[in-house]
Design a protein around this motif. Structure first.
Motif, PDB file in Angstrom:
ATOM      1  N   LYS A  71       0.817  -1.211   0.000  1.00 51.87           N
ATOM      2  CA  LYS A  71       0.000   0.000   0.000  1.00 51.87           C
ATOM      3  C   LYS A  71       0.855   1.267   0.000  1.00 51.87           C
ATOM      4  O   LYS A  71       0.343   2.360  -0.251  1.00 51.87           O
ATOM      5  CB  LYS A  71      -0.928   0.004   1.221  1.00 51.87           C
ATOM      6  CG  LYS A  71      -1.897  -1.177   1.266  1.00 51.87           C
ATOM      7  CD  LYS A  71      -2.717  -1.165   2.533  1.00 51.87           C
ATOM      8  CE  LYS A  71      -3.651  -2.369   2.611  1.00 51.87           C
ATOM      9  NZ  LYS A  71      -4.447  -2.376   3.868  1.00 51.87           N
ATOM     10  N   GLN A  72       2.139   1.095   0.301  1.00 54.32           N
ATOM     11  CA  GLN A  72       3.058   2.231   0.342  1.00 54.32           C
ATOM     12  C   GLN A  72       3.741   2.410  -1.010  1.00 54.32           C
ATOM     13  O   GLN A  72       4.065   1.431  -1.680  1.00 54.32           O
ATOM     14  CB  GLN A  72       4.113   2.014   1.435  1.00 54.32           C
ATOM     15  CG  GLN A  72       3.546   1.683   2.806  1.00 54.32           C
ATOM     16  CD  GLN A  72       2.693   2.798   3.371  1.00 54.32           C
ATOM     17  OE1 GLN A  72       3.027   3.976   3.213  1.00 54.32           O
ATOM     18  NE2 GLN A  72       1.598   2.433   4.027  1.00 54.32           N
ATOM     19  N   LYS A  73       3.963   3.662  -1.389  1.00 55.14           N
ATOM     20  CA  LYS A  73       4.661   3.931  -2.645  1.00 55.14           C
ATOM     21  C   LYS A  73       6.118   3.477  -2.538  1.00 55.14           C
ATOM     22  O   LYS A  73       6.738   3.582  -1.486  1.00 55.14           O
ATOM     23  CB  LYS A  73       4.604   5.418  -2.970  1.00 55.14           C
ATOM     24  CG  LYS A  73       3.207   5.919  -3.336  1.00 55.14           C
ATOM     25  CD  LYS A  73       3.252   7.386  -3.717  1.00 55.14           C
ATOM     26  CE  LYS A  73       1.858   7.885  -4.120  1.00 55.14           C
ATOM     27  NZ  LYS A  73       1.862   9.316  -4.501  1.00 55.14           N
ATOM     28  N   SER A  74       6.658   2.976  -3.623  1.00 59.39           N
ATOM     29  CA  SER A  74       8.050   2.536  -3.639  1.00 59.39           C
ATOM     30  C   SER A  74       8.653   2.826  -5.001  1.00 59.39           C
ATOM     31  O   SER A  74       8.058   2.506  -6.035  1.00 59.39           O
ATOM     32  CB  SER A  74       8.131   1.033  -3.341  1.00 59.39           C
ATOM     33  OG  SER A  74       9.465   0.584  -3.411  1.00 59.39           O
ATOM     34  N   SER A  75       9.841   3.433  -4.988  1.00 59.79           N
ATOM     35  CA  SER A  75      10.533   3.734  -6.248  1.00 59.79           C
ATOM     36  C   SER A  75      11.308   2.525  -6.767  1.00 59.79           C
ATOM     37  O   SER A  75      11.806   2.536  -7.886  1.00 59.79           O
ATOM     38  CB  SER A  75      11.488   4.911  -6.041  1.00 59.79           C
ATOM     39  OG  SER A  75      12.461   4.613  -5.049  1.00 59.79           O
ATOM     40  N   ARG A  78       9.830  -4.363  -4.839  1.00 61.84           N
ATOM     41  CA  ARG A  78       9.898  -4.881  -3.483  1.00 61.84           C
ATOM     42  C   ARG A  78      10.518  -6.275  -3.457  1.00 61.84           C
ATOM     43  O   ARG A  78      10.387  -7.040  -4.401  1.00 61.84           O
ATOM     44  CB  ARG A  78       8.506  -4.922  -2.855  1.00 61.84           C
ATOM     45  CG  ARG A  78       7.895  -3.548  -2.637  1.00 61.84           C
ATOM     46  CD  ARG A  78       6.447  -3.659  -2.197  1.00 61.84           C
ATOM     47  NE  ARG A  78       5.867  -2.343  -1.963  1.00 61.84           N
ATOM     48  CZ  ARG A  78       5.361  -1.569  -2.925  1.00 61.84           C
ATOM     49  NH1 ARG A  78       5.386  -1.986  -4.187  1.00 61.84           N
ATOM     50  NH2 ARG A  78       4.851  -0.392  -2.635  1.00 61.84           N
TER      51      ARG A  78
END
Length: 277
Positions: A71-75, A78
């Motif tokens: 649910k968190q933004k990630s550049s 993962r």
């Protein structure tokens, strides 16, 4: 987790129940005494419902955290990093076999390498299901293990036979048991959302090479990450914790190891005095 050159056949919980039986231990029966100190821990891992429950607890907690991280933004893409031995694959029957017959002066590593080459380790309870669910989330899985690189083909064979997701090469031990460089290589390209292991050195807390109570202090310093991003699997049979008994424990003769293990067990002096009367 595998990173030592001699069998760690000592266990605090077993020693606590068996301490005192080393009085008069000589070189000929020291190996048997060491095995006695570890056999309860081995049996617990092989037979107890509680061991299985702790495995499920770690995997379930890790999965919920990994799923929430989406649910968190990630550049970066993962990923998770996990150890192999006693983190997702079970070697305890092999440990029991080796530890029951090894003699003073024999190399544990030779026996362990033979075991690796058999590719016969089983999956731990819930491990396959956990990893398949993580894989379905689209999260990369990196196995960072201190298994020998010269045996990596057998490790690969073992993992594939167990039906583990296997898209990235095992990051095995080459020149050092310190996993920091291997961690950094993954974290450079990935957002690592969870670490799993059975040893404190399976986590990026700069604990490699640390001994004594300083290990406890580093874990305490990172206490807010355990159960959140770091997930520990139970292993009372072997690990870097032996350095908290004595930094050179595994360099000692079996007779000396017995003495050091017994000496490390803490007693409640008031109770001991009361029941000794």
């Amino acid at each position: 987790m595998k990173s030592f050159s001699k069998a760690l056949i000592v266990c605090a919980c077993s020693a606590a129940m068996l301490c005192g039986c080393s009085n008069g231990v000589n070189n000929s029966n020291a190996s048997a005494e060491l095995y006695k100190r570890n056999v309860l821990a081995i049996s617990w891992m092989e037979n107890s419902a509680e061991y299985r429950a702790l495995c499920y607890q770690a995997y379930n907690g890790a999965y919920e955290h990994i799923k929430a991280s989406l649910k968190q933004k990630s550049s970066k893409p993962r990923a998770i990093i996990l150890d192999l031995d006693e983190t997702v694959i079970n070697n305890i029957p092999a440990e029991a076999s080796i530890n029951s017959v090894i003699k003073d002066g024999q190399s544990f590593n030779d026996s362990w390498l033979a075991w690796e080459s058999m590719a016969r380790a089983d999956a731990m309870p819930g491990a396959v299901e956990f990893l398949k669910k993580v894989d379905k989330l689209g999260v990369d899985i990196f196995y960072v293990s201190n298994r020998s690189c010269r045996n990596v083909e057998f490790t690969n064979k073992n993992l594939k036979a167990l039906k583990f997701p296997f898209k990235n090469a095992v990051k095995c031990k080459d020149n050092t048991s310190n996993k920091k460089v291997r961690f950094d290589n993954v974290m450079e390209k990935y957002n690592v959302v969870a670490f799993l292991g059975d040893n404190a050195t399976d986590f990026p807390i700069n604990i490699y090479g640390v001994s004594g109570d300083d290990r406890n202090k580093l874990v305490d310093k990172n206490s807010n990450q355990f159960g959140v991003k770091y997930f520990v699997l139970p292993n009372p049979v072997y690990g870097e914790w032996y350095s908290q008994i004595d930094p050179n424990l595994l360099k000692q003769s079996h007779k000396k190891m017995v003495e050091l293990v017994d000496k490390s067990v803490k007693h409640e002096p008031v109770l001991k005095e009361a029941i000794s009367k």
